[in-house]
Design a protein around this motif. Structure first.
Motif, PDB file in Angstrom:
ATOM      1  N   ARG A   1      56.997  39.592  49.675  1.00 22.65           N
ATOM      2  CA  ARG A   1      56.732  38.579  48.647  1.00 22.65           C
ATOM      3  C   ARG A   1      57.809  38.612  47.573  1.00 22.65           C
ATOM      4  O   ARG A   1      58.249  37.559  47.081  1.00 22.65           O
ATOM      5  CB  ARG A   1      55.355  38.788  48.031  1.00 22.65           C
TER       6      ARG A   1
ATOM      7  N   PHE B   1      60.812  36.759  48.872  1.00 25.01           N
ATOM      8  CA  PHE B   1      60.676  35.306  48.808  1.00 25.01           C
ATOM      9  C   PHE B   1      60.783  34.819  47.360  1.00 25.01           C
ATOM     10  O   PHE B   1      61.387  33.779  47.094  1.00 25.01           O
ATOM     11  CB  PHE B   1      59.361  34.871  49.450  1.00 25.01           C
ATOM     12  N   ASP B   2      60.252  35.572  46.442  1.00 16.97           N
ATOM     13  CA  ASP B   2      60.395  35.205  45.027  1.00 16.97           C
ATOM     14  C   ASP B   2      61.846  35.304  44.570  1.00 16.97           C
ATOM     15  O   ASP B   2      62.276  34.577  43.665  1.00 16.97           O
ATOM     16  CB  ASP B   2      59.514  36.099  44.144  1.00 16.97           C
TER      17      ASP B   2
ATOM     18  N   THR C   1      64.132  32.252  52.030  1.00 13.64           N
ATOM     19  CA  THR C   1      63.311  31.125  52.462  1.00 13.64           C
ATOM     20  C   THR C   1      63.152  31.044  53.979  1.00 13.64           C
ATOM     21  O   THR C   1      62.619  30.066  54.491  1.00 13.64           O
ATOM     22  CB  THR C   1      63.928  29.799  51.970  1.00 13.64           C
TER      23      THR C   1
ATOM     24  N   ALA D   1      52.995  37.795  54.652  1.00  9.96           N
ATOM     25  CA  ALA D   1      53.573  37.205  53.444  1.00  9.96           C
ATOM     26  C   ALA D   1      54.247  35.874  53.762  1.00  9.96           C
ATOM     27  O   ALA D   1      54.136  34.911  52.996  1.00  9.96           O
ATOM     28  CB  ALA D   1      54.568  38.173  52.810  1.00  9.96           C
ATOM     29  N   ALA D   2      54.953  35.798  54.896  1.00 10.43           N
ATOM     30  CA  ALA D   2      55.645  34.565  55.264  1.00 10.43           C
ATOM     31  C   ALA D   2      54.663  33.456  55.624  1.00 10.43           C
ATOM     32  O   ALA D   2      54.831  32.304  55.213  1.00 10.43           O
ATOM     33  CB  ALA D   2      56.588  34.835  56.427  1.00 10.43           C
TER      34      ALA D   2
ATOM     35  N   ASP E   1      51.782  33.057  54.522  1.00 12.93           N
ATOM     36  CA  ASP E   1      51.038  32.673  53.328  1.00 12.93           C
ATOM     37  C   ASP E   1      51.877  31.909  52.314  1.00 12.93           C
ATOM     38  O   ASP E   1      51.355  31.409  51.330  1.00 12.93           O
ATOM     39  CB  ASP E   1      50.465  33.948  52.671  1.00 12.93           C
ATOM     40  N   ASP E   2      53.176  31.809  52.542  1.00 10.55           N
ATOM     41  CA  ASP E   2      54.074  31.235  51.540  1.00 10.55           C
ATOM     42  C   ASP E   2      54.650  29.911  52.037  1.00 10.55           C
ATOM     43  O   ASP E   2      55.458  29.889  52.972  1.00 10.55           O
ATOM     44  CB  ASP E   2      55.222  32.216  51.250  1.00 10.55           C
TER      45      ASP E   2
ATOM     46  N   ARG F   1      56.914  28.133  51.007  1.00 13.17           N
ATOM     47  CA  ARG F   1      58.363  27.990  50.826  1.00 13.17           C
ATOM     48  C   ARG F   1      59.155  28.503  52.021  1.00 13.17           C
ATOM     49  O   ARG F   1      60.369  28.263  52.109  1.00 13.17           O
ATOM     50  CB  ARG F   1      58.812  28.772  49.579  1.00 13.17           C
ATOM     51  N   VAL F   2      58.482  29.202  52.933  1.00 12.13           N
ATOM     52  CA  VAL F   2      59.180  29.967  53.966  1.00 12.13           C
ATOM     53  C   VAL F   2      59.096  29.293  55.337  1.00 12.13           C
ATOM     54  O   VAL F   2      58.027  28.889  55.778  1.00 12.13           O
ATOM     55  CB  VAL F   2      58.607  31.396  54.049  1.00 12.13           C
TER      56      VAL F   2
ATOM     57  N   ARG G   1      56.527  24.450  59.539  1.00 14.25           N
ATOM     58  CA  ARG G   1      57.393  25.525  59.040  1.00 14.25           C
ATOM     59  C   ARG G   1      57.951  26.401  60.152  1.00 14.25           C
ATOM     60  O   ARG G   1      58.530  27.449  59.881  1.00 14.25           O
ATOM     61  CB  ARG G   1      56.642  26.383  58.023  1.00 14.25           C
TER      62      ARG G   1
END
Length: 387
Positions: free
Chosen positions: A211, A214-215, A219, A241-242, A244-245, A247-248, A274
């Motif tokens: 996480r 990604f922050d 991406t 984490a990927a 759930d995000d 942006r990824v 994605r």
């Protein structure tokens, strides 16, 4: 000069997928000028227009899609991008004939001097190889515990000086690294600042570290599920984490070796829009079984599966169009598979004019027959010769 390809069902981003009508695409000056369904193409017909009936090339019920975009490819036809500019030209031509009109040249881990020379060759190749988008550094900033088919002696921690040396001259569009390495998060910020996409992969990162990556600006996930811990219900890790995000984007290799077909199907459902299909193809693509190499390590290909002597998978031997056929066999709709092999990877690199049939996009098109075999390819509006 302009070309109209008509009488095919349109699929992929920008296509009227809700309609059962056949459609058409008009390409002018290397870009898509218009697209539609039915016989609307006739209003654009003129003496200087080449009108192509898709049925003449592909038989009944043909399909027309955007050109495919492979953001993770090491080679084909017995050659690797690491072999030099001429090799990249041959590799790009091989994949283009199979429908991949835009390609990223991936390099495996090596010492910095060797990588710098290989990047020089790829930048040189970009000047004369149509569709070559640049380089992907898959290493050397990888976790030794998840090194896959990379030479462990070439792996190193990411430092500001190393990142700048490799990326500052330009030409690198994507870098895969393990964010848990010392300096990993700082390297991600630096990679993004230098204009490349930061991808997380070959990593043992836990959920919180992923996480944080990604922050920091990462991406993309390099070949999801491979060279990383599995998804666990109490330790979701990098994959959790990927997923759930939003942006990824997650790469997936649809060769039935790296991922079980059911896992590939689950991935599409877990991260709709994605998933970027990639080949991770090596010199084995288009060659068949036998000995080859990757990053100086000997590779043996048997029944289309490339492995090191210890059994580690060493890339794939497929083209992206073959990957789409295998994805469809896994239950993924053809339209979704095409988007995952064109618009989604293009968007992951910030290339909005690629991988779509929308007006203004590059004139890259692939014509498929009803069996999903590629029958014709256009790149920048020019029909390519195919073997």
């Amino acid at each position: 000069m302009q070309t109209i390809i008509h009488s095919a069902r349109l699929r992929g981003a920008g296509a009227p997928v809700a309609s059962g009508e056949v459609g058409w695409v008009l390409v002018r000056d290397g870009a898509i000028a218009a697209a539609g369904t039915g016989s609307g193409w006739r209003e654009f017909a003129a003496p200087e227009t080449e009108a192509v009936d898709a049925r003449d090339l592909a038989g009944p019920d043909p399909l027309l899609t955007p050109g495919l975009v492979d953001i993770h490819d090491h080679g084909a036809a017995g050659r690797l991008h690491a072999d030099g500019a001429a090799a990249s030209a041959d590799i790009a031509a091989f994949h283009a004939a199979a429908g991949t009109t835009r390609i990223v040249a991936s390099l495996v881990s090596a010492d910095l001097d060797r990588l710098a020379l290989q990047l020089d060759e790829i930048r040189a190749a970009q000047r004369f190889v149509p569709g070559l988008l640049g380089a992907h550094l898959e290493g050397p900033f990888l976790a030794p515990t998840r090194g896959g088919a990379h030479d462990r002696s070439s792996l190193q921690r990411p430092t500001g000086a190393a990142v700048e040396r490799l990326l500052k001259p330009g030409g690198v569009v994507q870098v895969t690294l393990a964010p848990e390495l010392p300096g990993g998060l700082e390297a991600i910020s630096q990679i993004v600042a230098l204009g490349a996409v930061a991808a997380v992969g070959h990593s043992d990162a836990d959920f919180d570290t992923a996480r944080a990556a990604f922050d920091a600006g990462a991406t993309l996930v390099t070949h999801a599920f491979n060279a990383m811990p599995p998804l666990h219900h109490r330790q979701p890790g990098l994959l959790g984490a990927a997923l759930d995000d939003p942006r990824v984007t997650l790469e997936a290799i649809p060769d039935r070796v790296h991922l079980h077909p059911t896992v590939l199907s689950l991935l599409f459902r877990a991260a709709p829009g994605r998933v970027a299909l990639v080949t991770d193809a090596t010199a084995a693509a288009g060659v068949g079984d036998g000995p080859t190499s990757l990053g100086g390590l000997p590779v043996d290909v048997r029944d289309g599966v490339a492995t090191l002597a210890n059994g580690t998978i060493a890339g794939s031997s497929i083209t992206l169009s073959e990957g789409i056929r295998r994805a469809v066999a896994a239950g993924i709709p053809f339209h979704d598979a095409v988007v995952a092999a064109s618009a989604t990877p293009a968007r992951a690199l910030g290339r909005e004019r690629m991988g779509t049939l929308e007006p203004g996009a590059l004139g890259d098109l692939v014509l498929w027959d009803a069996s999903l075999d590629v029958r014709a390819v256009w790149q920048d509006g020019r029909r390519l010769e195919r073997p």
